[in-house]
Design a protein around this motif. Sequence first.
Motif, PDB file in Angstrom:
ATOM      1  N   THR A 149       0.894  -1.118   0.042  1.00  0.00           N
ATOM      2  CA  THR A 149       0.084   0.050  -0.126  1.00  0.00           C
ATOM      3  C   THR A 149       0.840   1.190  -0.092  1.00  0.00           C
ATOM      4  O   THR A 149       0.488   2.602  -0.121  1.00  0.00           O
ATOM      5  N   ILE A 166       1.552   3.699  -4.989  1.00  0.00           N
ATOM      6  CA  ILE A 166       0.427   4.441  -5.520  1.00  0.00           C
ATOM      7  C   ILE A 166      -0.149   3.416  -6.599  1.00  0.00           C
ATOM      8  O   ILE A 166      -1.499   3.551  -6.724  1.00  0.00           O
ATOM      9  N   THR A 212      -2.378   0.922  -4.651  1.00  0.00           N
ATOM     10  CA  THR A 212      -3.464   1.359  -4.184  1.00  0.00           C
ATOM     11  C   THR A 212      -4.428   1.798  -5.070  1.00  0.00           C
ATOM     12  O   THR A 212      -5.857   1.861  -4.897  1.00  0.00           O
ATOM     13  N   ALA A 213      -4.038   2.353  -6.226  1.00  0.00           N
ATOM     14  CA  ALA A 213      -4.781   2.614  -7.533  1.00  0.00           C
ATOM     15  C   ALA A 213      -5.659   1.322  -7.830  1.00  0.00           C
ATOM     16  O   ALA A 213      -6.750   1.521  -8.380  1.00  0.00           O
ATOM     17  N   ALA A 223      -8.353   1.076  -5.619  1.00  0.00           N
ATOM     18  CA  ALA A 223      -9.441   1.884  -5.727  1.00  0.00           C
ATOM     19  C   ALA A 223     -10.087   1.597  -6.960  1.00  0.00           C
ATOM     20  O   ALA A 223     -11.249   1.769  -7.295  1.00  0.00           O
ATOM     21  N   PRO A 232     -12.455   7.687  -5.925  1.00  0.00           N
ATOM     22  CA  PRO A 232     -11.697   6.356  -5.938  1.00  0.00           C
ATOM     23  C   PRO A 232     -10.296   7.218  -5.880  1.00  0.00           C
ATOM     24  O   PRO A 232      -9.228   6.540  -5.444  1.00  0.00           O
ATOM     25  N   THR A 233      -9.962   8.345  -6.526  1.00  0.00           N
ATOM     26  CA  THR A 233      -8.607   8.957  -6.480  1.00  0.00           C
ATOM     27  C   THR A 233      -8.219   9.298  -5.115  1.00  0.00           C
ATOM     28  O   THR A 233      -7.237   8.892  -4.625  1.00  0.00           O
ATOM     29  N   ALA A 288      -7.517   6.227  -3.170  1.00  0.00           N
ATOM     30  CA  ALA A 288      -6.102   5.309  -3.561  1.00  0.00           C
ATOM     31  C   ALA A 288      -4.921   6.298  -2.764  1.00  0.00           C
ATOM     32  O   ALA A 288      -3.848   6.037  -1.970  1.00  0.00           O
ATOM     33  N   TYR A 296      -2.312   5.553   0.082  1.00  0.00           N
ATOM     34  CA  TYR A 296      -0.831   5.459  -0.395  1.00  0.00           C
ATOM     35  C   TYR A 296       0.107   6.482   0.353  1.00  0.00           C
ATOM     36  O   TYR A 296       1.019   6.071   1.182  1.00  0.00           O
ATOM     37  N   PHE A 307     -10.332   3.016   4.648  1.00  0.00           N
ATOM     38  CA  PHE A 307     -10.731   2.716   3.355  1.00  0.00           C
ATOM     39  C   PHE A 307     -11.919   1.817   2.915  1.00  0.00           C
ATOM     40  O   PHE A 307     -12.789   2.115   2.423  1.00  0.00           O
ATOM     41  N   THR A 362      -0.776  -1.911 -10.965  1.00  0.00           N
ATOM     42  CA  THR A 362      -2.133  -1.825 -10.725  1.00  0.00           C
ATOM     43  C   THR A 362      -3.024  -2.978 -11.022  1.00  0.00           C
ATOM     44  O   THR A 362      -3.810  -3.554 -10.496  1.00  0.00           O
TER      45      THR A 362
END
Lengths: 261, 161
Positions: free
Chosen positions: A142, A145, A148-149, A152, A194-195, A198, A202, A244, B8
């Motif tokens: 986590t 980025i 976590t994206a 998200a 969601p941004t 994330a 992060y 989260f 991702t």
Amino acid sequence: MHLFPVVEFGGIGFDISSILAIVVSCIVVMVLARVAVSNLSVHNPSKVQNFMEWVIDFVHSTIASTMPLQKAKKFVILATTLIVFIFVSNLLGLPLGFVTEVDHDHHGPVTFMGQELLSAEEVDEAHANNEHLAFAWFKSPTADIAATAGLALVVFFLIHFLGITQNTKHYFKHYLEPFPVMLPLNLLKTITKPTTLALRLYANIFAGEVLIATILMLGWIGIPLLAVWQGFSIFVGAIQAFLFTILTFVYISESIVHEDH
Amino acid sequence: MHFVPSTTIIMIVAFILLYVFLNKYAFGPLFGIMEKRRELIQEQITTAEQSRTEAEQFLAEQKAALDQARKDAYEIIEQSKTTSTKQANEIVNTAKAEATRLKEDAVKDIESEKNKAIATLRGEVGELSVKIASKIIEKQVDSKSQEQLVNQYLKEVGGRP
């Protein structure tokens, strides 16, 4: 700061440390969960089972605070997976660090498994600027980025998929409320939700790890500080996992529950 | 901050796999067990409630039965008391009556015996008097004095009860 080893396979870059961290997190969660439920009993629950039941109940009541009870039931396992996975991920970077340094007199490209991590020019440039070159091989997933994206994006997909399938009429109408003029704002909101999820996760975890790395540079003087910060990081990790999860379900609830105004 | 898009994708795949795994092998079964335990507890509560009601009912029944038995016993004692008193009175009365009857019989017997004795005595006395009279008559026949004499004797004999 530390660099992260990125190797390329077929033109796609893979961050080995993140992948390793994700895999380890998943395995830890799987093993923990599997061990915890290995001895289930209806009549004589073990301590572990009681704890797991407490976790489930806690998650259930948390979700139930955001949406009607009968809808919350379907999401308990998802929420538990989220909270446990994020919590374990957040803690993973705390006790372990695995760093390889590039010697000052090293010249030419840095390679890993036949793949180039840094080109010879980049190494020379770094040496010329007297930069410290080191690769971190392990961290919290986590604290990346990109990872976590990914989480998200799962949430983003869930929000809209569940909204469209379970609350079709109001889901689309919702974009024009309270006034049709608000459409751009509402569209922006679908991106920002969601941004922020994330980025928040992060940033908190990454900042914690940066501070740990910084404290480590202090040497032995930093030990008490490190202990305090590690403790606080556990707290932050738990809070962020909880945040989260609850925000995810607040968003899902917003899209699937229609309330008469 | 560097962004590696493959991470991702890997994260999404890993999370979905983790969810599927946990759903199937960890939280799914745990959920089932929790549900079973909830049912079990519910059932136990219901059963406990039921047996409590039953016990209360039994207790009430027992109490009523005990009260009834006590009442019955009291009644029986009362009844036997009355019966015994009555019987005792009857016995006493019978005894009294018997005694009275016996006494009366005795008195009657005595009376009749006495009368019989008197009658016999009278007969004998008469005979005797006749004999005496004849003897006297043999000596001197005086009917007037004879009768007087007879009456005098009779009076003397009869006046003595």
